[in-house]
Design an enzyme around this catalytic site. Structure first.
Site, PDB file in Angstrom:
ATOM      1  N   LYS A  11      39.846  37.062  48.734  1.00 26.15           N
ATOM      2  CA  LYS A  11      40.915  37.516  48.874  1.00 26.15           C
ATOM      3  C   LYS A  11      41.568  38.493  47.833  1.00 26.15           C
ATOM      4  CE  LYS A  11      43.916  36.432  45.931  1.00 26.15           C
ATOM      5  NZ  LYS A  11      44.755  36.552  44.973  1.00 26.15           N
ATOM      6  N   PRO A  97      33.212  37.256  41.311  1.00 27.23           N
ATOM      7  CA  PRO A  97      33.494  37.178  39.819  1.00 27.23           C
ATOM      8  C   PRO A  97      34.795  36.235  39.723  1.00 27.23           C
ATOM      9  CG  PRO A  97      33.916  39.239  40.635  1.00 27.23           C
ATOM     10  CD  PRO A  97      33.293  38.740  41.582  1.00 27.23           C
ATOM     11  N   ALA A  99      38.301  35.003  37.584  1.00 26.59           N
ATOM     12  CA  ALA A  99      39.363  35.448  36.565  1.00 26.59           C
ATOM     13  C   ALA A  99      39.338  36.907  36.923  1.00 26.59           C
ATOM     14  CB  ALA A  99      39.085  35.171  35.045  1.00 26.59           C
ATOM     15  N   GLY A 101      41.005  38.278  39.858  1.00 31.39           N
ATOM     16  CA  GLY A 101      42.341  38.773  40.800  1.00 31.39           C
ATOM     17  C   GLY A 101      41.855  38.586  42.377  1.00 31.39           C
ATOM     18  N   GLY A 103      41.024  35.461  43.789  1.00 32.81           N
ATOM     19  CA  GLY A 103      41.059  34.175  44.482  1.00 32.81           C
ATOM     20  C   GLY A 103      39.870  33.538  44.512  1.00 32.81           C
ATOM     21  N   ALA A 107      39.704  30.151  47.112  1.00 34.09           N
ATOM     22  CA  ALA A 107      38.946  30.570  48.220  1.00 34.09           C
ATOM     23  C   ALA A 107      37.994  29.368  48.643  1.00 34.09           C
ATOM     24  CB  ALA A 107      38.077  31.657  48.356  1.00 34.09           C
ATOM     25  N   ASP A 138      47.723  30.358  45.470  1.00 37.04           N
ATOM     26  CA  ASP A 138      46.766  30.998  46.392  1.00 37.04           C
ATOM     27  C   ASP A 138      45.990  30.099  47.527  1.00 37.04           C
ATOM     28  OD1 ASP A 138      47.310  33.455  45.438  1.00 37.04           O
ATOM     29  OD2 ASP A 138      45.473  33.539  44.064  1.00 37.04           O
TER      30      ASP A 138
END
Length: 287
Positions: A11, A97, A99, A101, A103, A107, A138
């Protein structure tokens, strides 16, 4: 079915306006979310009883395999609400990865909610089901992947975005983690204007011009925690092919928009040569 396998798409927040904060502490958001083919891969197998999770892949280290994992929480929630007596074995091949940003945990949870009903032969949750929101702000928008969407409220309002122009992106993470909670705590102003209305049928140049007038209200706070974010953005913005660059979500992944995948690969190569330790990936914007 006894086995279902599928992607959990990354995301990407191209905008993230924080427009208020409720009395219960939840922040009000106004965000354009897009997805890319970069994804974790989820495999769900039916089991006689119980839930288990195995994590593999390049970003497996640090991912919990117990009830702290959002994918397992999603499975437990679906099983409880639908009265399921069977179990499931979930394998998470982690390519995104954390942490960062993007999501990725949300996801993963959304993918489990999409696939597990097939294995258990139960009705899935509707995307706007209140149960989905309990897993995180999210998760509802990630259930709409891969279609671009506008996310509002505390994440419970999700609607299709206007048609986006064909374009590609370069994702850059300087290998630092930015905890979402810390970023929101550091946010100085939580009452900010919403997005401008998106242009209908915009070409790439018009879309990037619109994006340049929008914001990620968490970006300044994330840079205070991780100055590497500002370094990554500066490197991207110096690339001639990059028409817009910003930070996704609460960071630390930065995203640059370019006209096509050829340009994305060139920019990614140039950044990777400069910063060999960073995570740098070209990818199409899905629509």
């Amino acid at each position: 079915m006894t086995t279902v396998k599928g992607p959990a798409y990354a995301k990407v927040n191209l905008t993230l306006h924080v427009t208020g904060q409720r009395e219960d502490g939840y922040h009000l958001l106004d965000s354009l979310v897009v997805f890319t083919e970069l994804a974790d891969v989820i495999t769900v197998n039916v089991a006689p009883e119980g839930l288990s999770l195995t994590v593999t892949g390049p970003f497996a280290p640090g991912v919990p395999t117990n009830e702290k994992n959002l994918a397992l929480q999603a499975a437990a929630l679906l099983g409880f609400v639908r009265g399921v007596t069977l179990g499931a074995q979930i394998t998470l091949d982690k390519h995104l990865p954390h942490a960062a940003g993007l999501g990725s945990a949300s996801a993963d949870a959304a993918a489990v909610l999409r696939m597990l009903p097939e294995v258990w032969n139960v009705p899935p949750f509707p995307p706007n089901a209140p149960e989905v929101l309990t897993l995180g702000a999210d998760v509802p928008v990630c259930t709409h992947a891969p279609a671009p969407a506008i996310m509002q409220g505390i994440g419970e309002i999700v609607r299709p975005a206007p048609r986006l122009p064909r374009c590609a992106m370069v994702l850059v993470n300087p290998r630092v983690e930015v905890p979402t909670g810390q970023v929101f705590t550091a946010l100085p102003n939580k009452q900010n204007p919403p997005m401008e209305p998106m242009p209908e049928g915009a070409d790439f140049e018009t879309f990037c011009a619109w994006l340049s007038r929008q914001r990620n209200d968490l970006q300044a706070a994330a840079i205070k925690i991780a100055p590497e974010v500002e370094t990554a953005l500066a490197k991207l913005r110096r690339m001639p092919a990059v028409k817009w660059a910003g930070m996704s979500g609460s960071g630390a992944t930065c995203v640059a928009l370019v006209k096509d995948m050829g340009a994305a690969r060139q920019v990614a190569r140039a950044i990777q040569v400069q910063e060999m330790s960073w995570w740098v990936v070209p990818a199409p914007v899905l629509s």
